[in-house]
Each structure stands twice: as structure tokens, then as C-alpha cells.
Write a protein that holds these residues in place. Structure first.
Motif, mmCIF file in Angstrom:
data_model
loop_
_atom_site.group_PDB
_atom_site.id
_atom_site.type_symbol
_atom_site.label_atom_id
_atom_site.label_comp_id
_atom_site.label_asym_id
_atom_site.label_seq_id
_atom_site.Cartn_x
_atom_site.Cartn_y
_atom_site.Cartn_z
ATOM 1 N N ALA A 108 0.841 -1.129 -0.024
ATOM 2 C CA ALA A 108 -0.133 0.015 -0.050
ATOM 3 C C ALA A 108 0.995 1.066 0.072
ATOM 4 O O ALA A 108 1.757 1.341 0.736
ATOM 5 N N THR A 109 0.552 2.158 -0.908
ATOM 6 C CA THR A 109 1.478 3.230 -1.080
ATOM 7 C C THR A 109 1.230 4.547 -0.772
ATOM 8 O O THR A 109 -0.145 4.904 -0.839
ATOM 9 N N PHE A 117 8.755 18.525 -2.692
ATOM 10 C CA PHE A 117 9.118 17.381 -3.239
ATOM 11 C C PHE A 117 8.351 16.283 -2.555
ATOM 12 O O PHE A 117 8.018 16.459 -1.564
ATOM 13 N N LYS A 118 8.370 15.232 -3.515
ATOM 14 C CA LYS A 118 7.347 14.232 -2.946
ATOM 15 C C LYS A 118 8.067 12.758 -3.246
ATOM 16 O O LYS A 118 8.692 12.573 -4.339
ATOM 17 N N VAL A 119 7.951 11.748 -2.258
ATOM 18 C CA VAL A 119 8.672 10.767 -2.131
ATOM 19 C C VAL A 119 7.695 9.386 -2.277
ATOM 20 O O VAL A 119 6.800 9.596 -1.298
ATOM 21 N N PRO A 120 7.406 8.511 -2.936
ATOM 22 C CA PRO A 120 6.733 7.465 -2.846
ATOM 23 C C PRO A 120 7.092 6.460 -1.890
ATOM 24 O O PRO A 120 8.132 5.922 -2.099
ATOM 25 N N VAL A 121 6.210 6.420 -0.665
ATOM 26 C CA VAL A 121 6.730 5.256 0.453
ATOM 27 C C VAL A 121 5.578 4.147 0.169
ATOM 28 O O VAL A 121 4.480 4.230 -0.137
ATOM 29 N N ASP A 250 -1.302 -1.009 -4.974
ATOM 30 C CA ASP A 250 -2.200 0.093 -5.462
ATOM 31 C C ASP A 250 -1.416 1.235 -6.234
ATOM 32 O O ASP A 250 -2.035 2.177 -6.716
ATOM 33 N N TRP A 251 -0.145 1.247 -6.447
ATOM 34 C CA TRP A 251 0.443 2.178 -7.307
ATOM 35 C C TRP A 251 -0.028 2.005 -8.789
ATOM 36 O O TRP A 251 0.180 0.784 -9.340
#
Length: 473
Positions: A108-109, A117-121, A250-251
Motif C-alpha cells: 500500500a503506497t 518534493f514528494k517521495v513514494p513510500v 495500489d500504485w
């Protein structure tokens, strides 16, 4: 004769007129010169990219970073008695991989933001199954090695233990235990080449004793459950002789990488799923052996990367690679307007047009990192096209030329966008578009006397500057 006419007649011929061919050469030189500021824009892109990378590393440090996992593997300590009085006993770890491995990973991301700035975790739940068949073990132990089965452990590995969200557990023959840092081998570095440890994958190992279960010729099953967080990428090593892996998440824009691509995968607006099946002969790593036998597993990583569909910095950087092409087409358009209308355009005005194009890239960079590349390109491109079109209407003192400029520049910016989106076919499309543009210019200017000149009089058209009727734009 009025004063203006007397002044014109007194000017040298070199000042009174200028060859259109020379003017075209000057325009081309200006296009080359205006590419210099693009290097400064490229420096800004690199700086923002580096800043985004620093933020990514910072956020990744909190959640675990890119994660790589090793499924249940049997680790058995061994010793080799001294062969003489002067010799010393040698010790090591003997690894046995499961004959069948099956793993299910569900992710689940979310996006963590820091400033712009944004980072997918991600949070990942892992169910790692392993079937062991110890018949014939050990088959690759060093000569004289004595395995200590009483201290054997089933170990699992993770690249960054800071991402643990819950205790890891292992179930063997109906008995469930909590994993702790492995006693006989707390960590391991795996790699397939060289001695540079910076190129190796370092894994933290967690284990559980399997007294009475792990013994010569035994067969048993193990299930391990883990819950970890991470960022950007998750990967599973092919830890079994035959490995089957299923990853779901879900990405909406995953990238599949590593030593093997998935046998099947689906991607939709709701997420993705992918399955790998790696046979023993494709894995390229022995089923058992000393600690060095684990080397090479890094090349079998089955990975999923959580990537942005359109990275604004990467897209802007790619657009800058075409800056000379588009400056050339932009200046060529103004030049065609110039020779077909007889209205002279000063080199300073070409410089201003070039500056407007460079500022487009600055607008694109600053807006795209806030609202995304697609919307940023639409906004910055629309503003620039309107400015250039209005400027053409001002220079040529004609609304019709402004409308024509709007149509041409709109097509030009659509071409820029298509080149950025086509990726693999960008070079082909760019080459064809350039060929068509040059062909059109050749056709439009086919009747122009390039040795002719522009008059410096009151701005009226010189006869030499006018193309034949068939060559009007």
C-alpha cells in the motif's frame, strides 16, 4: 528631395542595404548564441534534481529506503578440525536454500512530501513460504567439515531493518516463533563480482532455531510473515531452487526491474499485480554451499519500482536537449515572416524572442514541480505562444501575422510536447519534423533573390525582398 531622402542617398551601400542571405546567416548565428543561456537553465534543473534526491534520501531514511528481502534459508554452522598441531580449527556457515519457494507481497503506497518534493513510500505485508528437502545435504561442504545441526537456524534477510513495522514471525510444523537477530550470522553481504563492498547488497539477517526439525535427510515446510515499510522500490531475491513470487499493490505506474521480468503483469488505475516464476536452471546459484554460495543472488532480485509517470525534472531536462532545434525553427519562422512581408526585424528583436523561449523553460520548471509536468507545460506553453504571437503582430504591424504566428507556434509547442512523450520515437519524429520544416522553407523562399537586399528607408517593402506570388506564406 526631403531630408530623409538626402540622408539615405548619402549612406554607403553597405549601410543602406543588407543581403537577405547574410541576414539568414546572422539569424542562424543568433540561434546558436541563444543556446548558451539554456546551459544555465540546465544547471538549475540539475540543482533541483539534486535537491529532490536529497529529500528522497532523507525521507527514505525514516521509512527504510529501497527494500530487498531474502526468504527463509537454512543456515548451519560448521567447523573443520585442525589437520596438525600447528593448524587451527576453521569455522563457517553452510547455507541450504529451499527446494520450493513461494512468496506473496502486498503493498500500500502513499506520497510523503517535503516542501515541493514528494517521495513514494510503501507498507508491505510479506508471506514467505519455503519447502526444504535435506536429502543428500551436505553435498558441497568443505572436505572434513562437521555440521553442527543443533545450532542450525532458519534465517530471513532485509536490506534495511529500520523499516520494520511489526515483529517478524516464523511458523514451522505448527509452531510459531518470533524472529530475532540471527545468532550464528547476523548479517551478510552478497555480490557477484569484485571485492568492492560498496557494490554489494548488505542484508540484516533474522533467525529462529529449528531444534529437532533441521536434521539430515529431513523434509519440512516453513512460513515467515513480515511487515515492513520502505520507499521507491521493493525486491525479493529468488531464494528457492524454484521460486514463485506474486506482488500486488495500489500504485498506478510501477516499473518492473531486476534480474528477471515478471511472467505476467497487469496495471490499471486501481493498481497492479505481477507474477514471477524462476526455475532453478535460470537462477544461476547453487542449491547449497558455503557462505560464498549466496553470492550471485543479488542478480536474481525481482523488483518493483514506484516511479512517477512524468518526473518534471527529467522531462524538463529532456526538453532542453531540443533547445537548438526549437530556437532554430522559431527564428526561421520570424525570418520567413520578415522576407515575405518586407518588414525588417532587428537582431535585437530576435534576441528578445530567444530570451522568451529560454524563459519558457524556467516557467516550465517552476510550474511543473508544483502542479505536474502536463499541466505545467500547458500553462507555460500557452503563455509563451501568446507572447510570441502578440510580439509578431507588434513587429510586423499586422494582426494577420499575429494569427499566423499563433498557428505556427502552437504547432511548434505541440511538437515539443509530442517529442517529450514519444521517448523511443522522439528522434525519428524530430528528424522528420525538421525535414518537413526545412522543405517548407525551401518551397516558400524558392523565388527569393538571396542576393537582393532590404531597404533601410521608411519600412516599405523592397522589390528584392518580395517572393514570387506562389511563395507567399
Amino acid at each position: 528631395m526631403n531630408d530623409l531622402s538626402m540622408l539615405q542617398s548619402s549612406l554607403p551601400v553597405s549601410i543602406k542595404s543588407r543581403s537577405m542571405g547574410v541576414k539568414l546567416i546572422i539569424v542562424c548565428a543568433l540561434a546558436l548564441l541563444m543556446t548558451v543561456p539554456s546551459f544555465f537553465v540546465g544547471g538549475l534543473v540539475d540543482d533541483r534534481t539534486k535537491r529532490a534526491g536529497d529529500v528522497m534520501k532523507e525521507i527514505s531514511g525514516y521509512v527504510g529506503g529501497p527494500q530487498t528481502f531474502l526468504g527463509p534459508t537454512l543456515a548451519i554452522p560448521y567447523s573443520i578440525p585442525p589437520l596438525s598441531r600447528t593448524d587451527v580449527a576453521r569455522h563457517g556457515i553452510y547455507f541450504v536454500f529451499p527446494s520450493q519457494a513461494s512468496a506473496v507481497v502486498k503493498t500500500a503506497t502513499e506520497e510523503r512530501r517535503r516542501s515541493l518534493f514528494k517521495v513514494p513510500v510503501f507498507n508491505a505485508d510479506l508471506k514467505l513460504d519455503a519447502e526444504f528437502d535435506l536429502t543428500g545435504v551436505p553435498a558441497a561442504a568443505p572436505e572434513g567439515a562437521e555440521l553442527d545441526w543443533s545450532r542450525a537456524e532458519i534465517v530471513v534477510g532485509v536490506s534495511d531493518a529500520r523499516g520494520a513495522l511489526a515483529d517478524a514471525t516464523m511458523t514451522t510444523d505448527g509452531h510459531t516463533s518470533t524472529l530475532a537477530p540471527a545468532a550464528i550470522v547476523p548479517d551478510v553481504s552478497i555480490g557477484s563480482n569484485g571485492d568492492d563492498q560498496n557494490q554489494h547488497l548488505k542484508l540484516k539477517l533474522f533467525g529462529s532455531r529449528v531444534d529437532g526439525v533441521a536434521r539430515p535427510n529431513a523434509q519440512f515446510k516453513v512460513t515467515s510473515a513480515l511487515r515492513f515499510s520502505g520507499a521507491q522500490r521493493i525486491a525479493m531475491l529468488a531464494y528457492g531452487k524454484t521460486t514463485h513470487l506474486t506482488v500486488q499493490g495500489d500504485w498506478r505506474s510501477p516499473g518492473f526491474d531486476g534480474g528477471f521480468l515478471p511472467a505476467t503483469h497487469t496495471v490499471s488505475t486501481n493498481g497492479f499485480s505481477a507474477e514471477w516464476s524462476i526455475p532453478f536452471i535460470a537462477r544461476g546459484v547453487r542449491a547449497e554451499g558455503q557462505s560464498s554460495s549466496i553470492n550471485g543472488l543479488e542478480a536474481t532480485a525481482l523488483g518493483v519500482s514506484f516511479v512517477e509517470v512524468a518526473d518534471p525534472y527529467q522531462s524538463v531536462n529532456r526538453s532542453l536537449k531540443y533547445v537548438l532545434l526549437f530556437l532554430g525553427l522559431l527564428f526561421l519562422t520570424y525570418f520567413i515572416f520578415e522576407v515575405t512581408t518586407g518588414k525588417r526585424v532587428h537582431p535585437a528583436q530576435y534576441v528578445l524572442v530567444g530570451i522568451a523561449q529560454i524563459i519558457f523553460y524556467l516557467l516550465l520548471l517552476s510550474v511543473a514541480e508544483r502542479i505536474g509536468f502536463d499541466y505545467g507545460f500547458t500553462l507555460a506553453g500557452t503563455a509563451t505562444v501568446l507572447l510570441l504571437s502578440v510580439n509578431a503582430a507588434w513587429i510586423f504591424e499586422s494582426r494577420l501575422q499575429g494569427v499566423r504566428a499563433f498557428a505556427v507556434f502552437s504547432l511548434l509547442y505541440v511538437l515539443i510536447y509530442l517529442l517529450l512523450r514519444l521517448e523511443d520515437n522522439a528522434l525519428l519524429v524530430g528528424a522528420i519534423a525538421s525535414f518537413i520544416a526545412v522543405s517548407a522553407v525551401m518551397y516558400i523562399t524558392r523565388s527569393i533573390d538571396w542576393y537582393g537586399s532590404f531597404s533601410v528607408g521608411d519600412g516599405s517593402d523592397s522589390q528584392a525582398a518580395r517572393p514570387a506570388p506562389g511563395g507567399a506564406l
